[in-house]
Scaffold this active site. Structure first.
Site, PDB file in Angstrom:
ATOM      1  N   GLU A 195      75.948  24.873 -17.716  1.00 25.72           N
ATOM      2  CA  GLU A 195      75.214  25.769 -18.608  1.00 25.72           C
ATOM      3  C   GLU A 195      74.065  26.481 -17.892  1.00 25.72           C
ATOM      4  O   GLU A 195      72.892  26.292 -18.225  1.00 25.72           O
ATOM      5  CB  GLU A 195      74.697  25.003 -19.829  1.00 25.72           C
ATOM      6  CG  GLU A 195      75.807  24.403 -20.671  1.00 25.72           C
ATOM      7  CD  GLU A 195      75.352  23.942 -22.056  1.00 25.72           C
ATOM      8  OE1 GLU A 195      74.147  23.962 -22.330  1.00 25.72           O
ATOM      9  OE2 GLU A 195      76.230  23.585 -22.865  1.00 25.72           O
ATOM     10  N   GLU A 197      82.731  20.704 -22.702  1.00 23.81           N
ATOM     11  CA  GLU A 197      81.969  19.992 -23.738  1.00 23.81           C
ATOM     12  C   GLU A 197      82.312  20.532 -25.110  1.00 23.81           C
ATOM     13  O   GLU A 197      82.473  21.745 -25.287  1.00 23.81           O
ATOM     14  CB  GLU A 197      80.447  20.168 -23.575  1.00 23.81           C
ATOM     15  CG  GLU A 197      79.840  19.411 -22.448  1.00 23.81           C
ATOM     16  CD  GLU A 197      78.328  19.634 -22.349  1.00 23.81           C
ATOM     17  OE1 GLU A 197      77.675  19.945 -23.373  1.00 23.81           O
ATOM     18  OE2 GLU A 197      77.806  19.506 -21.234  1.00 23.81           O
TER      19      GLU A 197
HETATM   20  C1  FCB Z   1      74.802  20.857 -24.088  1.00 17.88           C
HETATM   21  C2  FCB Z   1      74.404  20.118 -22.830  1.00 17.88           C
HETATM   22  C3  FCB Z   1      74.651  18.632 -22.906  1.00 17.88           C
HETATM   23  C4  FCB Z   1      74.295  18.076 -24.267  1.00 17.88           C
HETATM   24  C5  FCB Z   1      74.949  18.882 -25.364  1.00 17.88           C
HETATM   25  C6  FCB Z   1      74.695  18.356 -26.752  1.00 17.88           C
HETATM   26  O1  FCB Z   1      74.124  22.055 -24.161  1.00 17.88           O
HETATM   27  O2  FCB Z   1      75.105  20.620 -21.727  1.00 17.88           O
HETATM   28  O3  FCB Z   1      73.933  18.018 -21.874  1.00 17.88           O
HETATM   29  O4  FCB Z   1      72.936  18.004 -24.405  1.00 17.88           O
HETATM   30  O5  FCB Z   1      74.523  20.208 -25.288  1.00 17.88           O
END
Ligand code: FCB
Length: 484
Positions: free
Chosen positions: A197, A389
């Protein structure tokens, strides 16, 4: 618990769910037909070093910006820090055993740069390398793909002291660090992710200041975006130089940008925000150019652009990682926001299609994962995509039977996986899904207040791990390669 037992409980769960009637999210996911995933689809779970490892002063680890930030009063909820977190630095074998029980194919974890180079430069700390070598070997023995991220937000503090991400030198430091890791692991690790990110750690770290290092300097933020994009490419080359066969990508947080109203001004603002959020990083990496956003005659100066940077930015990623959670609500802001030409105000975690909120207050929008994948494919074309994710904060406490019936998480996962499958049907080449997260963990500025794990962690009693209902459910999804 044996895998068989996990599966048994998982199967038993399905029937209870339909009766839960918890919220829109539960109802939305019930009663739809089962979908099967393509053969060979990779099922995974994700964590990140500072969020789970603890052992902050063990094994020669140096301080990172998150140690400094979390130890600064007022920066994190309840003053929480990652000093101990899930103690995975000591309990990684238990974590692998949990993953074995779940049956996962892939474990996305991150490497703490300051365990390897305590001050962000110089020779490798052998104890740090040994930790990750053991972890990787343990995963391989368990038949799980080790999928490390080189940088999940924990810059060595010494590099921040030297200027941090806005400082061009940080991109060269990334080259050295990536080379060290490649030499240590590239014979055993076949898939690497470079940055997690990049949008969030540059924006929240240097523009809005809500995350480490907590700076509120819009122009430094712009420089940070360019340096981080170059660092991304530098690490790509370093990893490939040691083993040309490894697969290298990066994980981008992508999100749909919705105009707050139907006005032409807000619609145009949402387009500008999309350029910054979704294109500024990935487009730079894939093409060496930035979307048209900043004043053309000032862009070079604002980014610290140097001759030859187009070639320095551009790399042919082997895959693109996408993190998806929610969307943005965007307004036109004629007064400006510190970034020349941008003129937006944006609110995170909103969707006009919301069917409920997570405990973190994030709008839940399952079709949004389909929409964002189609949107990003305009840029990525046929490059394979891994969902790096996706998940939900569901803080449901244990029930009277001592188990955690996190029905909302199961419904969330079911709905998102079905939308993901629809995107695959529609031609998006998604090959993997990593659920955030294996474990409850240190949720950055929110500390331990938000629980994203399919495995509950008791932070008061020795970091005891207990699978929630969603863990049993996910184990069953993996076993069937299908979502019922
Ligand atoms: C993302 C992050 C991860 C976690 C999730 C909930 O933005 O990459 O580390 O905090 O959110």
């Amino acid at each position: 618990m044996k895998r068989r037992d996990l599966l048994k409980s998982g199967l038993a769960l399905g029937s209870g769910l339909a009766m839960a009637g918890h919220s829109g999210i539960v109802q939305a996911a019930v009663g739809t037909a089962p979908v099967t995933f393509p053969k060979g689809f990779l099922w995974g779970v994700a964590t990140a070093a500072y969020q789970v490892e603890g052992g902050a002063r063990d094994g020669g680890r140096g301080p990172s910006i998150w140690d400094t930030f979390s130890h600064t009063p007022g920066k994190t909820k309840n003053g929480d820090t990652g000093d101990v977190a899930d103690d995975s630095f000591h309990r990684w074998r238990e974590d692998i055993a949990l993953m074995t029980q779940l049956g996962v194919d892939s474990y996305r974890f991150s490497i703490a740069w300051s365990r390897i180079q305590p001050t962000g430069r110089g020779p490798a700390n052998v104890q740090g390398l040994d930790y990750y070598k053991r972890l990787v070997d343990g995963l391989l023995e368990a038949g799980i793909r080790p999928f490390p991220t080189l940088y999940h937000w924990d810059l060595p503090q010494a590099l921040e002291d030297a200027g941090g991400w806005p400082n061009r030198d940080t991109a060269d430091r990334m080259t050295d660090y990536a080379l060290i890791m490649a030499e240590a692991l590239a014979d055993r690790v076949t898939a690497w992710s470079v940055l997690n990110e990049v949008k969030t750690f540059t924006q929240a770290g240097y523009w809005d200041g809500g995350m480490a290092p907590g700076r509120k300097e819009p122009l430094a933020f712009l420089k940070a975006t360019h340096v981080a994009n170059i660092a991304n490419a530098n690490a790509f080359h370093a990893l490939k130089a040691v083993n040309s066969k490894v697969q290298v990508g990066s994980a981008y947080d992508c999100a749909n940008c919705f105009p707050a109203t139907d006005s032409e001004a807000d619609k145009a603002a949402a387009v500008r925000w999309d350029k910054l959020i979704n294109l500024w990083y990935l487009q730079a990496t894939l093409t060496g150019t930035y979307p048209e956003l900043l004043p053309a005659d000032r862009q070079a100066e604002l980014l610290g652009w140097r001759a030859g940077d187009e070639a320095r930015l551009k790399v042919p990623l082997d895959f693109v990682g996408i993190n998806y959670y929610s969307g943005w609500r965007v307004w036109d802001e004629p007064k400006g926001n510190g970034i020349p030409n941008l003129n937006t105000r944006a609110e995170w975690a909103w969707s006009p299609r919301s069917i409920g909120k997570s405990d973190f207050g994030w709008d839940i929008d399952p079709p949004g994962i389909h929409q964002i994948l189609k949107r990003m494919q305009q840029l990525t074309g046929s490059i394979p995509i891994e969902i790096t994710e996706n998940g939900i904060a569901d803080n449901t406490p244990p029930g009277p039977d001592g188990r955690i019936h996190d029905v909302r998480r199961i419904a969330y996962l079911r709905a998102h996986l079905k939308e993901l499958r629809r995107a695959i049907d529609d031609g998006v080449p998604v090959r993997a899904y990593h659920l955030w997260s294996l474990l409850d963990n240190f949720e950055w500025a929110a500390g331990y207040s938000q629980r994203f794990g399919i495995v509950h962690v008791d932070f008061e009693h020795g970091q005891k791990r207990s699978p929630r209902d969603s863990a049993y459910w996910y184990a069953n999804v993996i076993k069937q390669n299908a979502v019922a």
